[in-house]
Design an enzyme around this catalytic site. Structure first.
Site, PDB file in Angstrom:
ATOM      1  CE  LYS A 121      16.143   3.761  22.397  1.00 54.24           C
ATOM      2  NZ  LYS A 121      16.550   3.228  23.667  1.00 54.24           N
ATOM      3  CE  LYS A 203      11.357   7.500  26.449  1.00 56.59           C
ATOM      4  NZ  LYS A 203      11.672   6.231  27.095  1.00 56.59           N
ATOM      5  CE  LYS A 206      18.108   5.262  31.674  1.00 57.88           C
ATOM      6  NZ  LYS A 206      17.851   4.250  30.648  1.00 57.88           N
TER       7      LYS A 206
HETATM    8  P1  ATP Z   1      16.945   5.473  26.788  1.00 59.72           P
HETATM    9  O1  ATP Z   1      16.964   6.972  26.666  1.00 59.72           O
HETATM   10  O2  ATP Z   1      18.289   4.867  26.950  1.00 59.72           O
HETATM   11  O3  ATP Z   1      16.114   4.813  25.751  1.00 59.72           O
HETATM   12  P2  ATP Z   1      14.988   5.750  28.813  1.00 59.72           P
HETATM   13  O4  ATP Z   1      15.318   6.976  29.592  1.00 59.72           O
HETATM   14  O5  ATP Z   1      13.883   5.831  27.852  1.00 59.72           O
HETATM   15  O6  ATP Z   1      16.282   5.179  28.145  1.00 59.72           O
HETATM   16  P3  ATP Z   1      14.545   3.077  29.850  1.00 59.72           P
HETATM   17  O7  ATP Z   1      15.680   2.402  30.523  1.00 59.72           O
HETATM   18  O8  ATP Z   1      14.247   2.684  28.464  1.00 59.72           O
HETATM   19  O9  ATP Z   1      14.722   4.660  29.907  1.00 59.72           O
HETATM   20  O10 ATP Z   1      13.244   2.954  30.731  1.00 59.72           O
HETATM   21  C1  ATP Z   1      13.201   2.572  32.080  1.00 59.72           C
HETATM   22  C2  ATP Z   1      11.810   2.760  32.610  1.00 59.72           C
HETATM   23  O11 ATP Z   1      11.520   4.157  32.735  1.00 59.72           O
HETATM   24  C3  ATP Z   1      10.711   2.185  31.716  1.00 59.72           C
HETATM   25  O12 ATP Z   1       9.699   1.615  32.503  1.00 59.72           O
HETATM   26  C4  ATP Z   1      10.181   3.372  30.985  1.00 59.72           C
HETATM   27  O13 ATP Z   1       8.841   3.203  30.587  1.00 59.72           O
HETATM   28  C5  ATP Z   1      10.312   4.462  32.058  1.00 59.72           C
HETATM   29  N1  ATP Z   1      10.460   5.769  31.463  1.00 59.72           N
HETATM   30  C6  ATP Z   1      11.490   6.195  30.689  1.00 59.72           C
HETATM   31  N2  ATP Z   1      11.324   7.474  30.350  1.00 59.72           N
HETATM   32  C7  ATP Z   1      10.148   7.878  30.914  1.00 59.72           C
HETATM   33  C8  ATP Z   1       9.427   9.111  30.916  1.00 59.72           C
HETATM   34  N3  ATP Z   1       9.873  10.155  30.264  1.00 59.72           N
HETATM   35  N4  ATP Z   1       8.265   9.169  31.599  1.00 59.72           N
HETATM   36  C9  ATP Z   1       7.802   8.088  32.269  1.00 59.72           C
HETATM   37  N5  ATP Z   1       8.433   6.902  32.295  1.00 59.72           N
HETATM   38  C10 ATP Z   1       9.592   6.788  31.643  1.00 59.72           C
END
Ligand code: ATP
Ligand code: LTN
Length: 339
Positions: A121, A203, A206
């Site tokens: 980040k 990964k 969002k």
């Molecule tokens: P950001 O993009 O804002 O960092 P994010 O999409 O990575 O957000 P988080 O809110 O950080 O999402 O994560 C929420 C949950 O979803 C966590 O348990 C994280 O491990 C899971 N998660 C996020 N992205 C993935 C993915 N691509 N595959 C599986 N699990 C995910």
């Protein structure tokens, strides 16, 4: 047992969180939320919308507010039952930030510097490498430890943060006296890491600026199919699972497996001799069909703001009761004067 009692030996306690940084993706659903609803019968569950964590990256205030309510509506739509679980917003339980400070004072600079999420980040937002981003894992440890959670269902990307929570809990217990349970990760093998549709070595996230990289939970059927059709794969034209050599196709196979229950061998057979476009269409249809009922419920909850807010208020009260008890214990142990 009702969710607002302290944990007994009969049921283990679960805590998990998700940031309201945008509309949830298919990665969030598969890696985290999908499991949350399933765990409710067997565990005492607390599910939290991590709005304070979201502030580690710049947010537009009105959007953050809207995303927080939308997150609650989506969690309800995905099957979180407020009669069984405690659903709340992190900032509504001030004890999290109180414990955060104590845990910051028990986390080492070197430990926090090694966190890959901090490195990622910071690289993504070089103009805003703030203190909150650096101490993010101490707040996450506070979220978990304040409830003495036994299990933490998350995607694979959160493993390092969980490990840090254990290190800090251990350090605190040794320095003062046994206080915190050791939390364990609960990471399902299938779908622990859903990859971006544009770059399958990254990964699905969002906050990715490329909207074609993710499927949103409220994307309509046409959009879902279009995004899968465009998904980056490879040129050998054979539907075969090989995460190292064929990350794009393997990612789509994981997604298809989750929504159809067919294993990799069955999927390979089903699409033997067929092109990628048939396979991509099938994946898109399976996902769209699975998301349709959730989308219907989501719209219903979103239209009932009053109900959603009541659920969150009730959740905050129940969570605060548990968190405040732990907080007074912690303040006493570290030597803060009680009057
Ligand atoms: P950001 O993009 O804002 O960092 P994010 O999409 O990575 O957000 P988080 O809110 O950080 O999402 O994560 C929420 C949950 O979803 C966590 O348990 C994280 O491990 C899971 N998660 C996020 N992205 C993935 C993915 N691509 N595959 C599986 N699990 C995910
Ligand atoms: N850091 C998590 C969100 C989160 C969380 C938590 C997850 C905040 N606090 C406590 C589990 C337990 C993420 O998914 N990025």
């Amino acid at each position: 047992m009702s969710a607002n009692e302290t944990n007994t030996e009969a049921k283990k306690r679960i805590l998990s969180g998700i940031q309201p940084t945008g509309t949830f993706t298919l990665g969030n659903y598969i890696g985290a939320i999908r499991n949350w609803a399933k765990l409710q019968d067997d565990f005492e569950c607390l599910y939290m919308i991590a709005d304070l964590h979201a502030l580690t990256v710049r947010q537009v205030p009105a959007e953050l507010r809207a995303h927080t309510r939308e997150a609650a509506a989506m969690l309800l739509a995905a099957g979180i039952n407020p009669a069984e679980s405690i659903l709340f917003v992190q900032s509504h339980v001030p004890a999290h930030t109180q414990l955060n400070w104590i845990l910051c004072c028990n986390s080492q600079f070197g430990e926090l510097s090694r966190m890959t999420q901090f490195k990622d980040k910071s690289a993504k937002h070089p103009d805003n490498v703030n203190g909150g981003l650096f101490t993010y894992p101490a707040l996450m440890a506070a979220d978990i430890l304040i409830y003495n959670a036994d299990l933490v269902p998350v995607g694979q990307d959160q493993t390092q943060h969980l490990e840090l929570s254990r290190t800090v809990a251990n350090r605190f217990n040794n320095l003062y006296s046994p206080t915190f349970h050791m939390p364990e990760g609960y990471i399902t093998k299938e779908g622990a890491k859903i990859m971006s549709l544009v770059d399958p070595t990254k990964k699905m996230s969002k906050s990715d600026p490329n909207v074609n990289s993710f499927i949103l939970m409220n994307d309509d059927k046409d959009t879902i199919i279009r995004k899968f059709k465009r998904a980056v794969t490879d040129s050998d034209g054979i539907v075969r699972y090989d995460a190292a050599e064929k990350p794009g196709i393997s990612n789509l196979m994981c997604i298809y497996n989750i929504f159809t229950g067919k294993d990799m061998e069955a999927i390979e057979k089903e699409f033997a001799g067929k092109g990628y476009s048939d396979f991509k269409l099938a994946v898109g249809e399976a996902v769209a069909d699975a998301l349709a009922p959730i989308q219907g419920e989501y719209a219903r909850y979103l239209a009932d703001k009053k109900y959603v807010d009541e659920v969150l208020k009730d959740g905050a009260e129940k969570a605060s009761y548990l968190a405040n008890r732990m907080m007074s214990k912690v303040y006493k142990k570290v030597g803060l004067l009680q009057i």
